[in-house]
Write a protein that holds these residues in place. Structure first.
Motif, PDB file in Angstrom:
ATOM      1  N   TYR A  56      13.031 -53.671 -24.798  1.00  0.00           N
ATOM      2  CA  TYR A  56      12.571 -53.089 -23.717  1.00  0.00           C
ATOM      3  C   TYR A  56      11.753 -54.093 -22.630  1.00  0.00           C
ATOM      4  N   ILE A  69      20.308 -50.197 -23.645  1.00  0.00           N
ATOM      5  CA  ILE A  69      19.331 -50.196 -24.837  1.00  0.00           C
ATOM      6  C   ILE A  69      19.593 -48.976 -25.691  1.00  0.00           C
ATOM      7  N   MET A  76       6.220 -48.767 -27.495  1.00  0.00           N
ATOM      8  CA  MET A  76       5.800 -49.316 -26.526  1.00  0.00           C
ATOM      9  C   MET A  76       4.368 -49.708 -26.348  1.00  0.00           C
TER      10      MET A  76
END
Length: 87
Positions: A56, A69, A76
């Motif tokens: 990402y 994706i 994250m």
């Protein structure tokens, strides 16, 4: 296997995932090498866990170079996203 028969490729770049030291330069080098050898200029990125977060981050920094994706249980880290957005 059906996608491979239709010409799709699965590539794992020589990029070791290091959550503490994200380096988009490695991803950039892999992208450059593959596209110079005929691979798609808009690949699908895939990752799981922290590696998905790194995918990402690269996509945020290079939105024109990603078709989509696929992520499983993406992790994250704030630094991944902030660093990629800062460019």
């Amino acid at each position: 296997m059906a996608l491979l028969a239709k010409g799709f490729h699965i590539v794992t770049g020589p990029v070791s995932y290091d959550f503490a030291n994200l380096s988009l330069d490695h991803w950039n080098a892999v992208y450059k090498h593959l596209t110079e050898h005929g691979f798609s200029k808009k690949p699908v990125l895939a990752g799981a866990g922290g590696a998905a977060g790194e995918a990402y981050a690269w996509a945020i920094a290079n939105p024109d170079k990603v078709s989509c994706i696929y992520a499983e249980a993406a992790v994250m880290a704030g630094d991944d996203v902030q660093g990629a957005a800062a460019g």
